[in-house]
Design a protein around this motif. Structure first.
Motif, PDB file in Angstrom:
ATOM      1  N   ALA A  41      64.984  64.530  28.548  1.00 27.85           N
ATOM      2  CA  ALA A  41      64.147  63.872  29.551  1.00 27.85           C
ATOM      3  C   ALA A  41      62.778  63.511  28.997  1.00 27.85           C
ATOM      4  CB  ALA A  41      64.011  64.770  30.788  1.00 27.85           C
ATOM      5  N   HIS A  42      62.236  64.375  28.149  1.00 30.27           N
ATOM      6  CA  HIS A  42      60.880  64.166  27.641  1.00 30.27           C
ATOM      7  C   HIS A  42      60.778  63.041  26.616  1.00 30.27           C
ATOM      8  CE1 HIS A  42      59.119  68.357  28.877  1.00 30.27           C
ATOM      9  NE2 HIS A  42      59.477  67.602  29.897  1.00 30.27           N
ATOM     10  N   VAL A  43      61.915  62.540  26.134  1.00 29.04           N
ATOM     11  CA  VAL A  43      61.874  61.382  25.239  1.00 29.04           C
ATOM     12  C   VAL A  43      61.215  60.195  25.938  1.00 29.04           C
ATOM     13  CG1 VAL A  43      63.283  59.743  23.909  1.00 29.04           C
ATOM     14  CG2 VAL A  43      63.885  62.170  23.932  1.00 29.04           C
ATOM     15  N   SER A  44      61.285  60.192  27.265  1.00 31.25           N
ATOM     16  CA  SER A  44      60.675  59.108  28.038  1.00 31.25           C
ATOM     17  C   SER A  44      59.190  58.959  27.745  1.00 31.25           C
ATOM     18  CB  SER A  44      60.868  59.357  29.539  1.00 31.25           C
ATOM     19  OG  SER A  44      62.224  59.423  29.876  1.00 31.25           O
ATOM     20  N   PHE A  45      58.519  60.062  27.437  1.00 36.63           N
ATOM     21  CA  PHE A  45      57.080  59.978  27.173  1.00 36.63           C
ATOM     22  C   PHE A  45      56.789  59.001  26.048  1.00 36.63           C
ATOM     23  CE2 PHE A  45      53.603  61.222  24.363  1.00 36.63           C
ATOM     24  CZ  PHE A  45      52.530  61.037  25.215  1.00 36.63           C
ATOM     25  N   TYR A  46      57.527  59.098  24.954  1.00 35.65           N
ATOM     26  CA  TYR A  46      57.237  58.283  23.772  1.00 35.65           C
ATOM     27  C   TYR A  46      57.486  56.803  24.050  1.00 35.65           C
ATOM     28  CZ  TYR A  46      57.265  62.940  21.812  1.00 35.65           C
ATOM     29  OH  TYR A  46      56.993  64.264  21.577  1.00 35.65           O
ATOM     30  N   ARG A  47      58.503  56.509  24.838  1.00 35.84           N
ATOM     31  CA  ARG A  47      58.771  55.119  25.206  1.00 35.84           C
ATOM     32  C   ARG A  47      57.653  54.581  26.103  1.00 35.84           C
ATOM     33  NH1 ARG A  47      64.428  57.046  26.370  1.00 35.84           N
ATOM     34  NH2 ARG A  47      65.661  56.595  24.507  1.00 35.84           N
ATOM     35  N   GLN A  48      57.262  55.379  27.107  1.00 40.39           N
ATOM     36  CA  GLN A  48      56.232  54.939  28.048  1.00 40.39           C
ATOM     37  C   GLN A  48      54.868  54.844  27.368  1.00 40.39           C
ATOM     38  OE1 GLN A  48      56.549  57.616  31.459  1.00 40.39           O
ATOM     39  NE2 GLN A  48      58.776  57.346  31.470  1.00 40.39           N
ATOM     40  N   TYR A  49      54.609  55.742  26.446  1.00 38.58           N
ATOM     41  CA  TYR A  49      53.353  55.733  25.697  1.00 38.58           C
ATOM     42  C   TYR A  49      53.233  54.441  24.885  1.00 38.58           C
ATOM     43  CZ  TYR A  49      49.482  58.028  23.168  1.00 38.58           C
ATOM     44  OH  TYR A  49      48.258  58.393  22.650  1.00 38.58           O
ATOM     45  N   ALA A  50      54.329  54.068  24.209  1.00 40.18           N
ATOM     46  CA  ALA A  50      54.324  52.833  23.426  1.00 40.18           C
ATOM     47  C   ALA A  50      54.260  51.605  24.319  1.00 40.18           C
ATOM     48  CB  ALA A  50      55.563  52.784  22.543  1.00 40.18           C
ATOM     49  N   ALA A  51      54.965  51.638  25.463  1.00 44.41           N
ATOM     50  CA  ALA A  51      54.952  50.494  26.380  1.00 44.41           C
ATOM     51  C   ALA A  51      53.545  50.214  26.899  1.00 44.41           C
ATOM     52  CB  ALA A  51      55.904  50.754  27.542  1.00 44.41           C
ATOM     53  N   ALA A  52      52.742  51.272  26.996  1.00 41.82           N
ATOM     54  CA  ALA A  52      51.354  51.111  27.441  1.00 41.82           C
ATOM     55  C   ALA A  52      50.424  50.726  26.298  1.00 41.82           C
ATOM     56  CB  ALA A  52      50.868  52.422  28.084  1.00 41.82           C
ATOM     57  N   GLY A  53      50.983  50.568  25.097  1.00 47.99           N
ATOM     58  CA  GLY A  53      50.185  50.201  23.935  1.00 47.99           C
ATOM     59  C   GLY A  53      49.387  51.339  23.348  1.00 47.99           C
ATOM     60  N   MET A  54      49.669  52.558  23.800  1.00 51.06           N
ATOM     61  CA  MET A  54      48.849  53.697  23.390  1.00 51.06           C
ATOM     62  C   MET A  54      49.140  54.170  21.967  1.00 51.06           C
ATOM     63  SD  MET A  54      46.714  54.470  25.744  1.00 51.06           S
ATOM     64  CE  MET A  54      46.305  56.187  25.443  1.00 51.06           C
TER      65      MET A  54
END
Length: 415
Positions: free
Chosen positions: A231-244
């Motif tokens: 479930a926590h893999v989502s963080f890395y995808r969302q972090y990149a999607a936000a350009g962070m």
């Protein structure tokens, strides 16, 4: 590449896989029982399935070399289904029903602590082959995975020297995450840095939007991640999607040990730092031969190897070497052999048990993720488990069965 349960069942010899208790071995059986308890389904299967792969190869290799003491080794594999109560149930079954010579298993700290007391009570030799937060001091438990002093103490200063002194910490909300966050804070402070915020997340959390906004507002120089599970893999995808990921880089104490770097794109993961006892890029003849045997056994279904998978293999092989040295599978004799200075040289390099702590003295490599591969940028040989040595002395007090960091570092006298 992905791992399928079907390929595991088809490719494993001398293997029994179950998600329900197994009746004890047949009367008169001359096989040595090796029990494994891992999560082959549920949210933690991103770790457990590949660990099971490597375990089955180890048993194949042991038997191909003639078994142990003239006997075949039989692997009994239990699927704990990412459910703690099954760990307790199957540990009892393995010890009392199967009469296993050894049990190798547990992925999270919670699963380890669910089975460790049971196996200590039965005096069934237990191997925990997972990198963890340190602090277990148990006469019956041998820990081959890396500890914070071996890995986190390397990646924190390296990342701070590369990116800056202000850190934001995110971690899983259970023993491992809470304690590893304390270690990261300690190493950040020791290296002249500042921790701006620490946040914890249950294993089933998939929405990290609010936290990403907080990180943007806090403006740290880097993020340290101790997130765990699928479930926590989502963080890395969302972090990149936000350009962070292009603005505030990430170093992790966990990323990659479930092959998460194969689940996200190269662009989402490039630049991330991590330190473990093993990456596939380790250069030695043992690793080359190991990877070739994994390819031969599992073909296109072979997962990328990482510390958890390789330690599952090496833990089994270290136990086998101790049985050979002892000339016995009895608890006291095998324990004495393991603590004698016996060294097994495997894919990650030499492994020797520190008799003070029953933890591994091991090599460590620090890697930077590029194009879904960890490139080794630093190597450290023969690293001792100095964190656990601070609280554990099984030479002076050999009958201990304690987890010193259960209530945090301060409770163990470590500030």
């Amino acid at each position: 590449m992905t791992f399928s349960r079907r390929s595991f069942l088809a490719g494993s010899s001398a293997l029994a896989l179950t998600s329900a208790p197994i009746i004890g071995r047949a009367q008169g059986s001359d096989k040595i029982i090796f029990a494994s308890i891992l999560d082959l389904s549920g949210g933690l299967d991103i770790y457990g399935t590949a660990m099971a792969d490597a375990t089955s190869l180890a048993i194949d290799d042991i038997n191909a070399a003639g078994g142990l003491l003239g006997r075949e080794v039989e692997l009994k594999m239990y699927d704990a289904q990412s459910t703690i109560q099954f760990y307790t149930q199957y540990a009892t079954q393995a010890a009392a029903g199967d009469r296993a010579a050894t049990v190798h298993g547990g992925i999270t700290s919670a699963s380890r602590e669910a089975i460790r007391p049971t196996l200590a009570r039965f005096k069934t030799l237990y191997f925990y082959n997972t990198q963890y937060e340190g602090g277990v001091c148990d006469f019956n438990n041998f820990n081959t995975g890396s500890t914070p002093a071996q890995t986190v103490a390397k990646v924190v200063p390296y990342a701070m020297n590369k990116w800056g002194k202000k850190a934001y910490i995110i971690a899983a909300d259970y023993n491992y995450g809470q304690i590893i966050a304390q270690w990261v804070e300690r190493f950040v402070k020791e290296n002249g840095g500042e921790t701006l915020e620490v946040e914890f997340f249950p294993l089933d959390v998939t929405n990290f939007g609010p936290t990403i906004n907080k990180i943007q507002q806090a403006k740290p120089d880097l993020v340290f991640s101790g997130l765990v599970g699928g479930a926590h893999v989502s963080f890395y995808r969302q972090y990149a999607a936000a350009g962070m990921n292009a603005e505030i880089p990430i170093a992790s104490t966990t990323f990659g040990i479930g092959n998460e770097h194969k689940l996200i794109s190269a662009e989402e993961g490039n630049g991330l730092l991590a330190a473990y006892s093993y990456f596939e890029g380790v250069q030695n003849p043992e690793n080359e031969a190991f990877l070739a045997r994994m390819d031969a056994k599992f073909g296109d279904n072979r997962a990328t190897m990482n510390e958890l998978t390789v330690r599952s293999y090496e833990g089994a092989m270290l136990w086998a070497e101790a049985v050979k040295m002892a000339g016995s599978i009895e608890h006291a004799e095998v324990t004495a052999a393991l603590k004698s200075g016996l060294t097994y040289v495997g894919p990650s390099g030499p492994i020797t048990i520190d008799p003070q702590t029953n933890h591994a003295i091991q090599n460590v490599v620090l890697g930077e993720l590029q194009d879904q591969e960890f490139n080794i940028v630093e190597s450290y040989e023969a690293q001792p488990p100095t964190d656990t040595q601070l609280v554990c002395d099984l030479v002076a007090n050999p009958d201990q069965s304690v987890f010193y960091f259960e209530n945090g570092l301060a409770a163990a006298g470590i500030e």
